[in-house]
Design an enzyme around this catalytic site. Structure first.
Site, mmCIF file in Angstrom:
data_model
loop_
_atom_site.group_PDB
_atom_site.id
_atom_site.type_symbol
_atom_site.label_atom_id
_atom_site.label_comp_id
_atom_site.label_asym_id
_atom_site.label_seq_id
_atom_site.Cartn_x
_atom_site.Cartn_y
_atom_site.Cartn_z
ATOM 1 N N LYS A 1 8.996 -27.172 94.837
ATOM 2 C CA LYS A 1 7.746 -27.928 94.909
ATOM 3 C C LYS A 1 8.042 -29.389 95.263
ATOM 4 O O LYS A 1 7.317 -30.003 96.041
ATOM 5 C CB LYS A 1 7.045 -27.826 93.549
ATOM 6 C CG LYS A 1 5.597 -28.187 93.565
ATOM 7 C CD LYS A 1 4.745 -27.004 93.960
ATOM 8 C CE LYS A 1 3.277 -27.361 93.791
ATOM 9 N NZ LYS A 1 2.399 -26.508 94.537
ATOM 10 N N LYS B 1 10.499 -11.470 97.031
ATOM 11 C CA LYS B 1 10.106 -10.691 95.856
ATOM 12 C C LYS B 1 8.625 -10.285 95.949
ATOM 13 O O LYS B 1 7.790 -11.051 96.426
ATOM 14 C CB LYS B 1 10.330 -11.596 94.634
ATOM 15 C CG LYS B 1 9.969 -11.002 93.321
ATOM 16 C CD LYS B 1 10.165 -12.015 92.195
ATOM 17 C CE LYS B 1 8.895 -12.800 91.913
ATOM 18 N NZ LYS B 1 8.858 -13.431 90.593
ATOM 19 N N LYS C 1 2.879 -11.293 92.162
ATOM 20 C CA LYS C 1 1.447 -11.106 91.978
ATOM 21 C C LYS C 1 0.637 -12.263 92.542
ATOM 22 O O LYS C 1 -0.502 -12.093 92.914
ATOM 23 C CB LYS C 1 1.094 -10.844 90.516
ATOM 24 C CG LYS C 1 1.525 -11.875 89.504
ATOM 25 C CD LYS C 1 0.952 -11.470 88.143
ATOM 26 C CE LYS C 1 1.947 -11.502 87.026
ATOM 27 N NZ LYS C 1 2.508 -12.825 86.760
HETATM 28 P P1 AMP Z 1 5.749 -12.843 86.169
HETATM 29 O O1 AMP Z 1 5.102 -12.035 87.259
HETATM 30 O O2 AMP Z 1 6.495 -14.023 86.700
HETATM 31 O O3 AMP Z 1 4.836 -13.159 85.045
HETATM 32 O O4 AMP Z 1 6.892 -11.905 85.576
HETATM 33 C C1 AMP Z 1 6.644 -10.959 84.576
HETATM 34 C C2 AMP Z 1 7.832 -10.019 84.484
HETATM 35 O O5 AMP Z 1 7.877 -9.172 85.628
HETATM 36 C C3 AMP Z 1 9.185 -10.748 84.441
HETATM 37 O O6 AMP Z 1 10.036 -10.033 83.562
HETATM 38 C C4 AMP Z 1 9.682 -10.645 85.848
HETATM 39 O O7 AMP Z 1 11.091 -10.686 85.914
HETATM 40 C C5 AMP Z 1 9.160 -9.272 86.257
HETATM 41 N N1 AMP Z 1 8.943 -9.202 87.711
HETATM 42 C C6 AMP Z 1 8.050 -9.947 88.423
HETATM 43 N N2 AMP Z 1 8.093 -9.614 89.726
HETATM 44 C C7 AMP Z 1 9.067 -8.664 89.844
HETATM 45 C C8 AMP Z 1 9.589 -7.906 90.948
HETATM 46 N N3 AMP Z 1 9.136 -8.076 92.185
HETATM 47 N N4 AMP Z 1 10.560 -7.001 90.689
HETATM 48 C C9 AMP Z 1 11.029 -6.800 89.431
HETATM 49 N N5 AMP Z 1 10.570 -7.481 88.347
HETATM 50 C C10 AMP Z 1 9.603 -8.393 88.547
#
Ligand code: AMP
Length: 342
Positions: free
Chosen positions: A128, A210, A213
């Site tokens: 950022k 990656k 969301k």
């Molecule tokens: P977040 O989406 O940043 O809130 O991440 C929530 C959980 O999902 C964390 O443990 C991340 O490491 C996991 N996570 C998010 N995106 C991925 C992805 N593309 N592949 C595997 N794990 C993911």
């Protein structure tokens, strides 16, 4: 005077306890609809190994580090709460981070332990800053310390997360070790636990990034709420490559990121043997679609049932939050005492 460093702070350390299932902690941010990456990388492993000392939370404070819409945050937090129960995490302790005041209390104490140099090296802040944005919030700089507080408060041995969280867990370990060395052994130094496959599910349209969301690429992201026809369309359009060799369907991350990602998703959803005998990208995509649809179906069904019973979800979280407040208060008190606060 009690000079035993293990008990003088008024709590028992893990070393003094009989063997028991490892305390685990993990949080998810309510910044978008959950993805297949969240499910395979975090939610499913969390569910499959859960017990009452698994603390799984909604990191709503972490959604405030960038400009946000309060109404959307409220709705996404509710959706995430429903999803955590629908996934089957009801034997764990579920909570919303902002409802457990110890998170922000401990965060300040840890800010007094962290160094500005290590926070400046954290990827999100670094990226950022490079973008030249003049309105970067202070919280985007300090949130990794809040994340360390989120973790250390529960004194978990294990942090089950996707591979993208490695830098955060490393910082948490550094802060815990520094605090323990400086003030006394208050915190357990946790280790990261990532799943053997699909620790990093990639975007179907850009398999070098990656699956996120809050990602820009809707068509490359499979959401847990996507109906079967949407999953089919997204997988059918997934980027592969122009390889037509007999062994084109193989895992090889560098030259074949798209195919490797599809194979990992297939293996994670349908087992190690599921790709045996598949020689064309068309057949691979059909197998991936079927496997993902089958994996998501029970989850979507249970989500629909819970949406009709929001009181149940509220009660699960209220009980979890009460337990979190009880578990975390002595840890904050121990950290305060160790730092000399009276
Ligand atoms: P977040 O989406 O940043 O809130 O991440 C929530 C959980 O999902 C964390 O443990 C991340 O490491 C996991 N996570 C998010 N995106 C991925 C992805 N593309 N592949 C595997 N794990 C993911």
């Amino acid at each position: 005077m009690n000079t035993n460093p293990r008990t003088h702070l008024g709590f028992e350390t893990v070393a003094a306890q009989p063997p028991q299932p490892a305390v685990r902690l993990s949080l998810l941010k309510p910044t978008g609809h959950l993805t297949l990456g969240n499910y395979l990388g975090a939610l499913r492993p969390m569910r499959d190994t859960q017990h009452a000392d698994c603390f799984y939370g909604i990191a709503d404070l972490h959604a405030l580090t960038v400009r946000h819409d309060p109404g959307r945050l409220r709705a996404l937090s509710q959706e995430l709460a429903t999803m955590l129960v629908a996934v089957g995490l009801d034997r764990s302790t579920l909570f919303v981070q902002s409802r457990v005041p110890a998170h922000t209390e401990l965060s300040y104490l840890l800010e007094a332990t962290a160094y500005t140099g290590e926070l400046s090296r954290m990827i999100q802040f670094k990226e950022k800053s490079r973008s030249g944005d003049q309105a970067i919030r202070a919280a985007l700089y300090t949130y990794p310390v809040l994340m360390a507080a989120d973790i250390l408060l529960y004194r978990p041995r294990q942090v089950p997360v996707g591979d993208d969280q490695r830098q955060h867990v490393e910082l948490t370990r550094d802060i815990a070790q520094r605090f323990n060395t400086t003030y006394g052994p208050v915190f357990v130094v946790p280790e990261i636990v990532t799943p053997p496959v699909a620790a990093r599910v990639m975007d179907l349209q850009d398999p070098t990034a990656k699956m996120a969301k809050s990602g820009e690429s809707g068509p490359g992201v499979i959401y847990l709420v996507d109906p079967p026809d949407v999953v089919r369309r997204k997988v059918a359009r997934a980027v592969t490559d122009s390889d037509t060799a007999p062994d084109a369907v193989r895992r090889d991350r560098e030259p074949k990121p798209g195919v490797t990602n599809l194979l990992e998703i297939l293996e994670a959803c349908a087992g190690a043997e599921a790709a045996a005998g598949i020689t064309t990208y068309g057949a691979l995509k059909r197998a991936v679609t079927d496997a993902v649809v089958a994996e998501l179906e029970p989850l979507q069904k249970s989500c629909a049932e819970l949406a009709a019973d929001p009181e149940h979800v509220r009660a699960v979280f209220a009980a979890g939050e009460e337990r979190c407040r009880q578990v975390t208060a002595p840890v904050v008190a121990a950290a305060q005492a160790a730092m000399g606060l009276i």
